[in-house]
Scaffold this active site. Structure first.
Site, PDB file in Angstrom:
ATOM      1  N   HIS A 276       4.554  16.372  54.235  1.00 20.62           N
ATOM      2  CA  HIS A 276       3.731  15.213  54.561  1.00 20.62           C
ATOM      3  C   HIS A 276       4.524  13.989  55.002  1.00 20.62           C
ATOM      4  O   HIS A 276       4.087  13.256  55.888  1.00 20.62           O
ATOM      5  CB  HIS A 276       2.867  14.857  53.346  1.00 20.62           C
ATOM      6  CG  HIS A 276       1.751  13.897  53.658  1.00 20.62           C
ATOM      7  ND1 HIS A 276       0.718  14.205  54.518  1.00 20.62           N
ATOM      8  CD2 HIS A 276       1.511  12.630  53.235  1.00 20.62           C
ATOM      9  CE1 HIS A 276      -0.111  13.180  54.601  1.00 20.62           C
ATOM     10  NE2 HIS A 276       0.350  12.209  53.827  1.00 20.62           N
TER      11      HIS A 276
ATOM     12  N   SER B 167      -0.922   9.313  57.713  1.00 22.44           N
ATOM     13  CA  SER B 167      -1.836   9.656  56.638  1.00 22.44           C
ATOM     14  C   SER B 167      -3.066   8.733  56.668  1.00 22.44           C
ATOM     15  O   SER B 167      -3.813   8.757  57.640  1.00 22.44           O
ATOM     16  CB  SER B 167      -1.087   9.613  55.304  1.00 22.44           C
ATOM     17  OG  SER B 167      -1.831  10.218  54.282  1.00 22.44           O
TER      18      SER B 167
ATOM     19  N   ASN C 132       0.514  13.167  60.480  1.00 23.71           N
ATOM     20  CA  ASN C 132       0.091  13.741  59.203  1.00 23.71           C
ATOM     21  C   ASN C 132      -1.291  13.229  58.802  1.00 23.71           C
ATOM     22  O   ASN C 132      -1.510  12.822  57.661  1.00 23.71           O
ATOM     23  CB  ASN C 132       1.112  13.452  58.110  1.00 23.71           C
ATOM     24  CG  ASN C 132       2.475  14.037  58.429  1.00 23.71           C
ATOM     25  OD1 ASN C 132       3.264  13.406  59.138  1.00 23.71           O
ATOM     26  ND2 ASN C 132       2.762  15.216  57.929  1.00 23.71           N
TER      27      ASN C 132
END
Length: 281
Positions: free
Chosen positions: A256, A111, A135
């Site tokens: 996620h 992320s 992700n």
């Protein structure tokens, strides 16, 4: 597409439920280190802490020197100043490598950590042997960009949103319960100021290094869940098409926090990535 079961209660107890011991660099970056061999640094996302990599630390440290870091303002790491952009987070990572006396390294980010790892691959040259982008976002569309910028703007007023991320990051299936509750715990522990700085950098960082994948020479893995609504499979495919040695892996049925909900598959894919020579793929 790859399929996998979610993290089990036993796996969570083994790798994610408890705090991991930390050391600190002179400038205040907290990290956990395990194993020996070729170095691998793991960078988590906004609101998380290094324990979010616990299943990967346990597995990959069998053959590598694995170093998981607390991102600035998270866990036990010192904050960056308010207004710091993605570039400042990438510079922080470069300083961390210097403090650890690491010349060349593999880096995997999730992320916001993926954005940092991508920036490092783009700007630190030969110091980055391989990059794994888990992700991670790439050139959000107008609607997604407006939504994430609105969330960033709301943080100074409303504080850390704990339920919104859980709704986006996990499905309602029973198999995600353990990982969701661990994530809830970490969101409850995060420093609000550190979170706000990192989220603002994350919100504005999807295009910062977007044109640089063509310059990343080493093996580059782009991995996400098929059901991740924000870090989409299309984004992973677009980046992989630009990177000279890029390839995509999509984990079917996951969102996620795929490294927690499908740890065995993610561990296997990271081991595959680490096995390639720097001139392969």
């Amino acid at each position: 597409m790859l399929t996998a079961g979610s993290i089990s209660g036993a796996a969570a107890a083994k790798g994610g439920a408890g705090d991991l011991p930390r050391k600190k660099t002179a400038s205040g970056t907290a990290y956990h280190e395990a194993g020996s061999g070729e170095p691998l640094v793991l960078i988590h996302g906004v609101g998380m802490r290094l324990e979010a990599w616990a299943p990967q630390i346990a597995f990959l440290s069998a053959g590598h020197r694995v170093i998981a870091v607390d991102m600035p303002g998270h866990g036990e790491s010192a904050k960056l100043p308010a207004g710091s952009r993605l570039e400042e987070f990438v510079a922080w990572f470069g300083r961390f490598l210097d403090e650890m006396a690491i010349g060349r390294v593999n880096v995997a980010g999730h992320s916001m950590g993926a954005l940092v790892s991508g920036g490092a691959a783009a700007t630190l040259g030969d110091r980055i042997s391989r990059v794994a982008y888990l992700n991670g976002v790439y050139r959000r569309d107008q609607q997604a960009k407006a939504a994430v910028l609105a969330r960033a703007a709301a943080i100074p007023v409303t504080g850390v949103d704990k339920e919104g991320p859980l709704a986006r990051w996990f499905g309602d299936d029973a198999d995600s319960v353990v990982a969701r509750e661990l994530t809830r715990k970490w969101l409850n522990l995060v420093d609000p100021q550190g979170y706000a700085v990192a989220y603002a950098a994350f919100a504005g960082g999807d295009e910062t290094y977007a044109d640089r994948w063509k310059d990343v020479a080493g093996p580059a893995l782009f991995l996400t869940g098929s059901d991740d609504p924000n870090s989409t499979p299309l984004m992973a495919e677009q980046m992989a098409a630009l990177a000279p040695r890029g390839w995509v892996r999509i984990v079917e049925g996951h969102r996620h926090m795929v490294n927690l909900t499908a740890p065995d598959i993610v561990n296997s894919l990271l081991a595959e990535w680490l096995s390639f020579g720097e001139d392969e793929r």
